[in-house]
Scaffold this motif. Structure first.
Motif, PDB file in Angstrom:
ATOM      1  N   LYS A  65       0.811  -1.213   0.000  1.00 20.79           N
ATOM      2  CA  LYS A  65       0.000   0.000   0.000  1.00 20.79           C
ATOM      3  C   LYS A  65       0.846   1.266   0.000  1.00 20.79           C
ATOM      4  CE  LYS A  65      -0.595   0.045   5.062  1.00 20.79           C
ATOM      5  NZ  LYS A  65      -1.586   0.023   6.151  1.00 20.79           N
ATOM      6  N   SER A  66       2.168   1.124   0.163  1.00 21.63           N
ATOM      7  CA  SER A  66       3.077   2.264   0.069  1.00 21.63           C
ATOM      8  C   SER A  66       4.164   2.031  -0.980  1.00 21.63           C
ATOM      9  CB  SER A  66       3.726   2.539   1.434  1.00 21.63           C
ATOM     10  OG  SER A  66       2.770   2.913   2.403  1.00 21.63           O
ATOM     11  N   ALA A  67       3.960   1.036  -1.841  1.00 27.51           N
ATOM     12  CA  ALA A  67       5.004   0.639  -2.783  1.00 27.51           C
ATOM     13  C   ALA A  67       5.282   1.717  -3.826  1.00 27.51           C
ATOM     14  CB  ALA A  67       4.609  -0.669  -3.468  1.00 27.51           C
ATOM     15  N   LEU A  68       4.238   2.286  -4.410  1.00 25.21           N
ATOM     16  CA  LEU A  68       4.431   3.268  -5.478  1.00 25.21           C
ATOM     17  C   LEU A  68       5.027   4.564  -4.946  1.00 25.21           C
ATOM     18  CD1 LEU A  68       4.041   3.768  -8.498  1.00 25.21           C
ATOM     19  CD2 LEU A  68       1.801   4.739  -7.971  1.00 25.21           C
ATOM     20  N   SER A  69       4.708   4.916  -3.712  1.00 28.73           N
ATOM     21  CA  SER A  69       5.214   6.172  -3.154  1.00 28.73           C
ATOM     22  C   SER A  69       6.735   6.153  -3.051  1.00 28.73           C
ATOM     23  CB  SER A  69       4.604   6.430  -1.772  1.00 28.73           C
ATOM     24  OG  SER A  69       5.042   5.464  -0.818  1.00 28.73           O
ATOM     25  N   MET A  70       7.328   4.976  -2.826  1.00 30.63           N
ATOM     26  CA  MET A  70       8.784   4.893  -2.741  1.00 30.63           C
ATOM     27  C   MET A  70       9.426   5.093  -4.114  1.00 30.63           C
ATOM     28  SD  MET A  70       9.088   4.632   0.395  1.00 30.63           S
ATOM     29  CE  MET A  70      10.860   4.700   0.309  1.00 30.63           C
ATOM     30  N   ILE A  71       8.804   4.546  -5.147  1.00 29.34           N
ATOM     31  CA  ILE A  71       9.313   4.780  -6.505  1.00 29.34           C
ATOM     32  C   ILE A  71       9.184   6.247  -6.858  1.00 29.34           C
ATOM     33  CG2 ILE A  71       9.023   4.192  -8.934  1.00 29.34           C
ATOM     34  CD1 ILE A  71       7.971   1.455  -8.065  1.00 29.34           C
ATOM     35  N   PHE A  72       8.028   6.836  -6.537  1.00 29.29           N
ATOM     36  CA  PHE A  72       7.817   8.258  -6.836  1.00 29.29           C
ATOM     37  C   PHE A  72       8.825   9.124  -6.099  1.00 29.29           C
ATOM     38  CE2 PHE A  72       6.090  12.439  -6.149  1.00 29.29           C
ATOM     39  CZ  PHE A  72       5.547  12.783  -7.381  1.00 29.29           C
ATOM     40  N   ALA A  73       9.099   8.812  -4.845  1.00 32.66           N
ATOM     41  CA  ALA A  73      10.031   9.621  -4.056  1.00 32.66           C
ATOM     42  C   ALA A  73      11.413   9.631  -4.702  1.00 32.66           C
ATOM     43  CB  ALA A  73      10.111   9.078  -2.626  1.00 32.66           C
ATOM     44  N   CYS A  74      11.871   8.463  -5.157  1.00 29.85           N
ATOM     45  CA  CYS A  74      13.202   8.401  -5.795  1.00 29.85           C
ATOM     46  C   CYS A  74      13.222   9.208  -7.092  1.00 29.85           C
ATOM     47  CB  CYS A  74      13.579   6.951  -6.062  1.00 29.85           C
ATOM     48  SG  CYS A  74      13.926   5.984  -4.566  1.00 29.85           S
ATOM     49  N   MET A 436       0.701   5.235   1.956  1.00 30.74           N
ATOM     50  CA  MET A 436       1.218   6.447   1.328  1.00 30.74           C
ATOM     51  C   MET A 436       0.839   6.557  -0.148  1.00 30.74           C
ATOM     52  SD  MET A 436       2.679   8.242   3.660  1.00 30.74           S
ATOM     53  CE  MET A 436       1.331   7.640   4.686  1.00 30.74           C
ATOM     54  N   ASP A 437       0.567   5.423  -0.787  1.00 35.71           N
ATOM     55  CA  ASP A 437       0.152   5.507  -2.188  1.00 35.71           C
ATOM     56  C   ASP A 437      -1.147   6.282  -2.319  1.00 35.71           C
ATOM     57  OD1 ASP A 437       2.351   4.007  -2.719  1.00 35.71           O
ATOM     58  OD2 ASP A 437       1.287   2.257  -3.490  1.00 35.71           O
ATOM     59  N   ASP A 438      -2.107   5.928  -1.509  1.00 31.70           N
ATOM     60  CA  ASP A 438      -3.415   6.580  -1.558  1.00 31.70           C
ATOM     61  C   ASP A 438      -3.343   7.997  -1.012  1.00 31.70           C
ATOM     62  OD1 ASP A 438      -6.065   6.956  -1.995  1.00 31.70           O
ATOM     63  OD2 ASP A 438      -6.758   5.243  -0.822  1.00 31.70           O
ATOM     64  N   ASP A 439      -2.610   8.182   0.062  1.00 28.73           N
ATOM     65  CA  ASP A 439      -2.593   9.486   0.728  1.00 28.73           C
ATOM     66  C   ASP A 439      -1.743  10.509  -0.013  1.00 28.73           C
ATOM     67  OD1 ASP A 439      -3.137  11.102   3.287  1.00 28.73           O
ATOM     68  OD2 ASP A 439      -0.952  11.169   3.146  1.00 28.73           O
ATOM     69  N   GLN A 440      -0.596  10.083  -0.542  1.00 34.96           N
ATOM     70  CA  GLN A 440       0.345  11.033  -1.119  1.00 34.96           C
ATOM     71  C   GLN A 440       0.357  11.043  -2.641  1.00 34.96           C
ATOM     72  OE1 GLN A 440       2.752  13.225   0.726  1.00 34.96           O
ATOM     73  NE2 GLN A 440       0.991  12.840   2.050  1.00 34.96           N
ATOM     74  N   VAL A 441       0.171   9.879  -3.252  1.00 39.90           N
ATOM     75  CA  VAL A 441       0.321   9.790  -4.700  1.00 39.90           C
ATOM     76  C   VAL A 441      -1.026   9.769  -5.409  1.00 39.90           C
ATOM     77  CG1 VAL A 441       1.350   8.440  -6.590  1.00 39.90           C
ATOM     78  CG2 VAL A 441       2.492   8.560  -4.374  1.00 39.90           C
ATOM     79  N   GLY A 442      -1.998   9.073  -4.842  1.00 44.64           N
ATOM     80  CA  GLY A 442      -3.305   8.976  -5.490  1.00 44.64           C
ATOM     81  C   GLY A 442      -3.367   7.890  -6.539  1.00 44.64           C
ATOM     82  N   GLU A 443      -2.299   7.112  -6.662  1.00 41.53           N
ATOM     83  CA  GLU A 443      -2.246   5.963  -7.565  1.00 41.53           C
ATOM     84  C   GLU A 443      -1.682   4.789  -6.790  1.00 41.53           C
ATOM     85  OE1 GLU A 443      -1.303   8.533 -11.628  1.00 41.53           O
ATOM     86  OE2 GLU A 443       0.338   7.690 -10.441  1.00 41.53           O
ATOM     87  N   TYR A 446      -0.401  -1.594  -7.433  1.00 42.01           N
ATOM     88  CA  TYR A 446      -1.178  -2.779  -7.789  1.00 42.01           C
ATOM     89  C   TYR A 446      -2.645  -2.413  -7.815  1.00 42.01           C
ATOM     90  CZ  TYR A 446       3.249  -4.754  -6.243  1.00 42.01           C
ATOM     91  OH  TYR A 446       4.584  -5.018  -6.076  1.00 42.01           O
ATOM     92  N   ASP A 447      -3.350  -2.739  -8.893  1.00 41.93           N
ATOM     93  CA  ASP A 447      -4.736  -2.306  -9.019  1.00 41.93           C
ATOM     94  C   ASP A 447      -5.646  -2.981  -8.006  1.00 41.93           C
ATOM     95  OD1 ASP A 447      -4.580  -4.809 -10.102  1.00 41.93           O
ATOM     96  OD2 ASP A 447      -5.690  -4.340 -11.940  1.00 41.93           O
ATOM     97  N   TYR A 448      -5.285  -4.223  -7.568  1.00 44.02           N
ATOM     98  CA  TYR A 448      -6.181  -4.908  -6.648  1.00 44.02           C
ATOM     99  C   TYR A 448      -6.201  -4.259  -5.272  1.00 44.02           C
ATOM    100  CZ  TYR A 448      -2.022  -7.377  -4.844  1.00 44.02           C
ATOM    101  OH  TYR A 448      -0.800  -7.693  -4.304  1.00 44.02           O
ATOM    102  N   VAL A 449      -5.180  -3.480  -4.934  1.00 41.42           N
ATOM    103  CA  VAL A 449      -5.215  -2.747  -3.671  1.00 41.42           C
ATOM    104  C   VAL A 449      -6.356  -1.747  -3.707  1.00 41.42           C
ATOM    105  CG1 VAL A 449      -3.969  -1.171  -2.161  1.00 41.42           C
ATOM    106  CG2 VAL A 449      -2.754  -3.037  -3.285  1.00 41.42           C
ATOM    107  N   GLU A 450      -6.466  -1.013  -4.808  1.00 44.12           N
ATOM    108  CA  GLU A 450      -7.524  -0.017  -4.943  1.00 44.12           C
ATOM    109  C   GLU A 450      -8.890  -0.689  -5.043  1.00 44.12           C
ATOM    110  OE1 GLU A 450      -8.460   3.970  -7.601  1.00 44.12           O
ATOM    111  OE2 GLU A 450      -7.054   2.473  -8.348  1.00 44.12           O
ATOM    112  N   VAL A 451      -8.987  -1.770  -5.795  1.00 45.17           N
ATOM    113  CA  VAL A 451     -10.262  -2.467  -5.943  1.00 45.17           C
ATOM    114  C   VAL A 451     -10.737  -2.980  -4.596  1.00 45.17           C
ATOM    115  CG1 VAL A 451     -11.355  -4.530  -6.910  1.00 45.17           C
ATOM    116  CG2 VAL A 451      -9.887  -3.097  -8.339  1.00 45.17           C
TER     117      VAL A 451
END
Length: 543
Positions: A65-74, A436-443, A446-451
């Motif tokens: 649930k915070s995976a994408l935020s780490m990529i975005f941060a880098c 952090m994906d939902d709170d900071q990035v909005g994406e 993994y799509d199943y997290v949002e679903v």
């Protein structure tokens, strides 16, 4: 073609001592070999790949649930550093007109007067290329530091921090180590590719930021595991690839020293990986892929300051020592109670110190001279192998200076930014629960997290859908329904349960006063929340 003399391929005799000459009337490429320039351009691209590599590594180590935020941060830190380096970063680190030995001036502001002069690092490449290559170093170091925000830090304050950090931490230390007027270089310190500016600075800065940011919620760390070992392995592979450009390219030419640096980097990484895996195996009797990746990274980090100074057999020793020491160094955060979530201090800070110390013991003049330029016994006297026993205290002084400066300045920066309205470093408890994906990035990575979240948040249990189950009977009783008659009306799902983490719902509803005091967290596993962490469990067993 090659040549037999020591130094640059051609003596520089440009008509302009700031830019190298007028490219409208003269060929400014004449003083450099195209092979050297092409090699460093490719090495720059290889180092750039390390930034998404770090993103994948950190993403795999975090929860999904915070995976994408780490990529975005880098990647976002790369954007910030590119602007900072172009604006004044390069000038502050490498301007030759400043003689204070601490930090450069603005003589190269916005790359002014940065063109075809022989570079500050080597006469083999032009300064314009050198500035681009060094940009990748600064950007990679910043991407290492942003690992400190994992799973609880806001992105905007971190980007503000990174801009200030590059100006006040990275640029001064790079000036000390690599600027011709830097105090450390004049003092005789041996730092090949960045044990101080890159590794120790990133490790201590991440530790300082984690201290100010605070630890992750203890209740959310139960049975924590990295969510994707495959991403960790992919990130490590990209880092390894980039590191050959990082260390190999620091010879600033396609020469034997570059090849030696690549050999040393690979040897240190391999033996570091084996050492780490064996130490983990003694605790769990399992082979750890995460351990292999961690050990390889530690070996590469230790090779960063040393790969262009020490012989290959010493790199084997370096890899073993780095793998073992850094493995145990991951326990330090349990004792100092700082949530260094990505182990940046242990794997970068400590390994960088080890590599710098190895230069004192195993630095060899014949390795240094393999580039055909650095054949100067006075400037590069080697280490113990060349009977230069005073090199040890030079390395120690340098390590202490970089360690103190990077930690103190980073902590002050983080503390000040945290007090600025709108720039609070940490996200709320609810945001940490949400991810952090939902709170900071909005994406989402993994799509199943949002679903899953959308389903649980907006769709109550269907009528009769839970009939006959213990959960259905409990919900029915709460709603006033017959035990086996299904659900007659919609039931409000607790906020915490809506996001698929029912065990954490109390975080949203319970007051902070009800939380257990930190002093009650006596076990190493409780402190980190990583119930399966091998080091934490080992500490508990000893106690």
């Amino acid at each position: 073609m090659s040549y037999s003399w020591i130094g640059a391929p051609a003596p520089f005799n440009g008509t302009n001592n700031e830019t190298g000459g007028d490219s409208a009337v003269a060929n400014l490429n004449q003083w450099f070999q195209s092979g050297d320039s092409a090699f460093i351009i490719v090495a720059s691209a290889m180092v750039l790949i390390m930034i998404p590599g770090l993103g994948f590594l950190y993403s795999g180590l975090a929860r999904r649930k915070s995976a994408l935020s780490m990529i975005f941060a880098c990647m976002a830190s790369f954007s910030v550093i590119t602007f900072q380096w172009y604006l004044w970063g390069y000038s502050l680190a490498f301007s030759g007109s400043a003689t204070n030995g601490f930090i450069g001036d603005l003589g190269h502001f916005a790359l002014r007067n940065t063109l075809a002069m022989p570079s500050p690092g080597s006469p083999l490449i032009p300064e314009l290329l050198y500035s681009f290559y060094q940009l990748q170093f600064c950007a990679t170091t910043a991407a290492i530091v942003v690992g400190a925000i994992a799973e609880r830090g806001r992105l905007l304050p971190m980007m503000v921090f990174i801009f200030c950090w590059a100006t006040l931490v990275y640029c001064p230390i790079a000036c000390w180590a690599w600027n011709a007027n830097g105090w450390a270089l004049k003092y005789g310190v041996l730092d090949y590719a960045g044990g101080g500016p890159v590794e120790i600075a990133s490790g201590m800065s991440a530790l300082a930021y984690s201290l100010v940011l605070g630890r992750r919620q203890e209740r959310m760390m139960v049975n924590f595991r990295p969510h994707s070992v495959s991403l960790i392995t992919l990130g490590t592979a990209l880092l390894w690839f980039g590191w050959l450009g990082f260390n190999g390219g620091s010879a600033f030419g396609a020469n034997l020293r570059a090849v030696m640096a690549c050999w040393n980097s690979n040897l240190a990484a391999m033996f570091g990986a084996v050492s780490w895996v064996l130490l983990d195996y003694r605790l769990a009797r399992k082979w750890s892929m995460v351990g292999w990746c961690s050990g390889a990274i530690c070996g590469l980090v230790a090779a960063t300051p040393a790969s262009g100074f020490i012989p290959p057999w010493a790199s084997i020793v370096l890899g073993i020592v780095a793998g073992c020491v850094c493995n145990f160094a991951t326990k330090v955060k349990y004792f100092i109670r700082i949530d260094d979530s990505m182990d940046v201090f242990a794997e970068h800070g400590v390994a960088g110190m080890i590599g710098l110390l190895f230069n004192a013991f195993f630095g060899a003049k014949y390795i240094i001279g393999l580039d055909g330029v650095s054949i100067n016994p006075t400037l590069y006297p080697g280490g113990f192998l060349d009977h230069n026993y005073s090199q040890l205290y030079r390395q120690v002084v340098y390590i202490l200076a970089v360690t103190v400066w990077s930690f103190v300045i980073s902590a002050i920066l983080a503390f000040v930014i945290d007090r600025i309205p709108g720039l609070k470093l940490r996200a709320s408890d609810e945001a940490e629960l949400l991810g952090m994906d939902d709170d900071q990035v909005g994406e989402f990575a993994y799509d199943y997290v949002e679903v899953r979240r959308d389903y649980l948040a907006w769709t109550p249990p269907s009528k009769g859908g839970l009939a006959g189950t213990a959960e259905g009977e409990a919900l029915a009783a709460a709603a006033g329904d017959a035990p086996n008659g299904g659900l007659r009306k919609e039931v409000e799902i607790p906020v915490g349960d809506r996001y698929g983490v029912a065990a954490h719902s109390e975080m949203v509803t319970a007051s902070k006063e009800e939380a257990p005091p930190l002093a009650a967290m006596e076990k190493g596993a409780d402190h980190t929340g990583i119930g399966g962490n091998r080091h934490a469990v080992a500490i508990d067993e000893k106690q």
